[in-house]
Design an enzyme around this catalytic site. Structure first.
Site, short mmCIF file in Angstrom:
data_model
loop_
_atom_site.label_atom_id
_atom_site.label_comp_id
_atom_site.label_asym_id
_atom_site.label_seq_id
_atom_site.Cartn_x
_atom_site.Cartn_y
_atom_site.Cartn_z
N LYS A 51 0.85 -1.21 0.00
CA LYS A 51 0.00 0.00 0.00
C LYS A 51 0.87 1.24 0.00
CE LYS A 51 -1.89 1.97 4.00
NZ LYS A 51 -1.70 3.40 4.13
N ASN A 52 1.80 1.35 0.99
CA ASN A 52 2.53 2.60 1.15
C ASN A 52 3.50 2.89 0.01
OD1 ASN A 52 1.00 3.12 3.38
ND2 ASN A 52 2.49 2.32 4.84
N ARG A 112 -3.69 9.99 3.66
CA ARG A 112 -2.48 10.76 3.96
C ARG A 112 -1.64 10.97 2.70
NH1 ARG A 112 -0.02 14.00 7.83
NH2 ARG A 112 2.24 13.78 7.70
N CYS A 144 -5.21 8.00 8.82
CA CYS A 144 -5.63 7.46 10.11
C CYS A 144 -5.43 8.48 11.22
CB CYS A 144 -4.85 6.19 10.42
SG CYS A 144 -5.32 4.83 9.33
N ARG A 201 0.19 14.27 13.11
CA ARG A 201 0.57 14.07 11.70
C ARG A 201 0.83 15.42 11.00
NH1 ARG A 201 -2.15 8.85 9.19
NH2 ARG A 201 -0.02 8.63 8.44
N ASP A 224 5.10 19.94 8.94
CA ASP A 224 6.08 21.03 9.03
C ASP A 224 7.42 20.70 8.39
OD1 ASP A 224 6.01 19.26 11.41
OD2 ASP A 224 7.87 20.31 11.87
N GLN A 225 7.82 19.44 8.44
CA GLN A 225 9.11 19.08 7.83
C GLN A 225 9.03 19.08 6.30
OE1 GLN A 225 12.00 18.63 9.79
NE2 GLN A 225 10.49 19.58 11.16
N ASP A 270 3.36 0.30 12.36
CA ASP A 270 2.13 -0.22 11.75
C ASP A 270 1.81 -1.65 12.20
OD1 ASP A 270 2.64 1.39 8.50
OD2 ASP A 270 2.06 2.15 10.47
N ILE A 276 6.38 6.54 17.73
CA ILE A 276 6.20 7.27 16.47
C ILE A 276 4.96 8.15 16.47
CG2 ILE A 276 6.04 7.07 13.95
CD1 ILE A 276 8.67 5.92 15.04
N ARG A 281 -9.06 -0.17 3.37
CA ARG A 281 -8.17 0.89 2.84
C ARG A 281 -6.78 0.33 2.57
NH1 ARG A 281 -7.06 5.70 6.31
NH2 ARG A 281 -5.55 5.87 4.62
C1 EPZ Z 1 3.83 6.85 6.80
O1 EPZ Z 1 3.06 7.86 7.40
C2 EPZ Z 1 2.87 5.70 6.56
N1 EPZ Z 1 1.81 6.12 5.66
C3 EPZ Z 1 2.27 5.25 7.88
O2 EPZ Z 1 1.45 4.11 7.62
C4 EPZ Z 1 3.41 4.83 8.83
O3 EPZ Z 1 2.86 4.50 10.08
C5 EPZ Z 1 4.39 5.98 8.98
O4 EPZ Z 1 4.87 6.40 7.68
C6 EPZ Z 1 5.59 5.61 9.82
O5 EPZ Z 1 6.25 4.50 9.26
C7 EPZ Z 1 2.06 6.14 4.31
O6 EPZ Z 1 3.16 5.80 3.87
C8 EPZ Z 1 0.93 6.58 3.42
P1 EPZ Z 1 5.87 10.06 9.23
P2 EPZ Z 1 3.68 9.36 7.53
O7 EPZ Z 1 5.91 11.30 8.43
O8 EPZ Z 1 4.50 9.66 6.35
C9 EPZ Z 1 5.65 13.32 12.73
C10 EPZ Z 1 -0.46 2.78 7.70
O9 EPZ Z 1 -1.06 2.25 8.64
N2 EPZ Z 1 5.87 14.32 11.68
O10 EPZ Z 1 7.05 9.17 9.25
O11 EPZ Z 1 2.56 10.26 7.87
C11 EPZ Z 1 4.31 12.65 12.59
O12 EPZ Z 1 3.30 13.41 13.22
C12 EPZ Z 1 0.04 4.20 7.86
O13 EPZ Z 1 -0.20 2.24 6.60
C13 EPZ Z 1 5.99 15.65 12.02
O14 EPZ Z 1 5.91 16.00 13.20
O15 EPZ Z 1 4.62 9.18 8.81
C14 EPZ Z 1 4.53 11.33 13.27
O16 EPZ Z 1 4.33 11.48 14.66
C15 EPZ Z 1 -0.32 4.81 9.19
N3 EPZ Z 1 6.19 16.58 11.04
C16 EPZ Z 1 5.99 11.01 12.97
O17 EPZ Z 1 6.59 12.25 12.59
C17 EPZ Z 1 6.27 16.22 9.71
O18 EPZ Z 1 6.47 17.12 8.86
C18 EPZ Z 1 6.20 10.01 11.84
O19 EPZ Z 1 5.47 10.47 10.72
C19 EPZ Z 1 6.15 14.86 9.38
C20 EPZ Z 1 5.95 13.93 10.37
#
Ligand code: EPZ
Length: 434
Positions: free
Chosen positions: A28-29, A98, A122, A127, A130-131, A312, A334, A404
């Site tokens: 999926k991802n 997302r 989700c 989420r 900012d980065q 996940d 996370i 999903r």
């Molecule tokens: C991806 O989400 C995946 N989704 C998620 O899978 C997965 O849990 C996650 O990566 C971690 O591996 C997709 O690939 C579509 P992150 P993502 O940016 O990109 C914080 C599933 O069940 N953060 O690595 O949203 C954020 O809030 C889903 O398949 C900031 O603060 O994850 C989180 O606490 C759920 N600022 C942490 O970092 C930012 O600009 C990790 O988020 C970006 C992220």
């Protein structure tokens, strides 16, 4: 949809060990990211091994709505981005997941401007983005973020390579900045980059179109911008999380399941934890066999960025630990609210407490079937695992969350001996499974 009212529900008759073989679908991802990345190309691209899941359907619909010519035949989709004529993705679709956030990097990287509504996904934490925004500004984009819409445009008409230090490891942020920088002028260095398999997958996909990305899979990625990208035919890697969920379901039901078409090296953190619990795990080539030994020790578990234990899989694993011998400690590092499934597990007799980011689970002899409500994708998977383990019948409301991200989940589990009945299926689900 109002939770559970008049919607679909799954009925699971528990206590049946899973036995046999199951084939894993495309990830999926990686799929949703690669679909968005196809917008960067100057020619048509073909993407193979796409899973039949809602999020893939929505991403394909998003590209079609932007004007790309998109045709799908089974697991293969052909995208011709040359006909894109809109710069704003459809709001309702973009807010459904997302991965629509990747349209920001792809459109900014291709057309030097982009506008997206805040993405969905989700409800497991803040989420933030900012980065993503910080990195795009470093690449020379003017970015505004207000009223739930992010607008970005390259000053001077084209992004310029930069050195970007991510404040925290972010999968989406890393992928979005690969998309934005691959056609920028000059070189970009991404420090503190995510190393997840689907980050590597996006880099491989972009490189198959002529991008010049090195270091994906490490915490420093070097991108040398190119002026154009040529067409490609690309097959998506197997789903790491579907693989892991099937492995956990096998162990949780005291079964014996062989997962085929997977990548064992992506599963090492989970395999190590299953072995620690007393589960037998054997792997070779693209096959992992999971066998219960009847022993189920409690664990201390901490989710980490790759190659650590994947967040996940924390939720399905929690379900299995409800009947482990002893007290388990699970720390979710996370996301700040990824334990919503625990109150549902308590309805089945689980003895669990959540203290901020730590769940304490005291193992009980067995779970009892109950009426449960899924709150997000992997929570839904956790409730299915619990229903498979439990004595008696379990009803799961809002199973649309599961569709999903898991392709034909109930059908694959039933083929392994589970007994899951779907009631009140929604019309569009039938299409999704087509
Ligand atoms: C991806 O989400 C995946 N989704 C998620 O899978 C997965 O849990 C996650 O990566 C971690 O591996 C997709 O690939 C579509 P992150 P993502 O940016 O990109 C914080 C599933 O069940 N953060 O690595 O949203 C954020 O809030 C889903 O398949 C900031 O603060 O994850 C989180 O606490 C759920 N600022 C942490 O970092 C930012 O600009 C990790 O988020 C970006 C992220």
């Amino acid at each position: 949809m109002i939770d559970g009212v008049g919607g679909e529900r799954w009925i699971i008759e528990g206590g049946r060990p899973l036995r046999g073989e199951v084939e894993v679908g495309g990830g999926k991802n990686p799929a949703v990211a690669v679909i968005a990345a196809s917008l960067l190309c100057d020619e048509p691209v073909t993407i193979e091994n796409l899973p039949y899941i809602e999020d893939v359907r929505v991403m394909i619909d998003l590209l079609g709505d932007l004007g790309a010519k998109v045709s799908r035949c089974g697991r293969t989709v052909r995208v011709d981005p040359r006909t894109v004529c809109r710069s704003e993705p459809r709001d309702d679709l973009a807010r459904a997941l997302r991965a629509s956030s990747y349209l920001l990097g792809a459109m900014l990287g291709r057309w030097s401007q982009a506008q997206i509504p805040y993405p969905g996904g989700c409800d497991i934490g803040d989420r933030a983005l900012d980065q993503h925004i910080k990195g795009m500004r470093a690449l020379g984009a003017a970015v505004t973020d207000q009223y739930g819409v992010i607008r970005a445009s390259a000053k001077g008409g084209r992004l310029a390579g930069a050195e970007i230090y991510l404040d925290m490891v972010t999968v989406g942020g890393t992928i979005n900045l690969l998309l934005a920088s691959c056609r920028a002028k000059g070189q970009t260095l991404l420090f503190n980059a995510a190393k997840e398999p689907h980050v590597v997958e996006v880099a491989n996909f972009l490189n198959s179109m002529g991008a010049r990305i090195k270091g994906a899979g490490t915490d420093v990625i070097r991108v040398t911008g190119v002026d154009r990208l040529h067409g490609t035919v690309y097959a998506i890697i197997p789903d790491q999380i579907e693989t892991g969920t099937m492995m956990i379901a096998a162990a949780a039901t005291d079964g014996d399941v062989t997962v085929r078409g997977c990548i064992p090296t992506h599963m090492e953190a989970l395999s190590a934890k299953l072995l620690e619990m007393g589960v037998r795990v054997d792997d070779h080539d693209d096959v992992i066999r999971v066998r219960s030994t009847g022993i189920r020790r409690a664990l201390t578990l901490k989710t980490q960025v790759y190659p650590g234990f994947p967040t996940d899989l924390q939720q399905p694993m929690t379900a299995m630990l409800c009947t482990a011998r002893g007290v388990s400690l699970i720390t979710e590092t996370i996301f700040e609210s990824r334990f919503k499934h625990i109150r549902e597990l308590a309805r089945m007799g689980a003895r669990a407490q959540v203290l901020d980011r730590v769940a304490v689970i005291e193992g009980v002899p067995e779970l009892a079937g109950a009426a449960l409500t899924a709150t997000d994708l992997r929570a839904g998977a956790a409730l299915v695992v619990a229903g498979l383990m439990a004595r008696g019948s379990t009803e799961i409301l809002n199973p649309h969350y599961i569709d999903r991200g898991y392709e034909h989940f109930a059908e694959k589990l039933n083929a392994l001996g589970a007994r899951i009945i779907k009631e009140g299926r929604r019309e569009d689900h039938a299409k999704a499974g087509a």
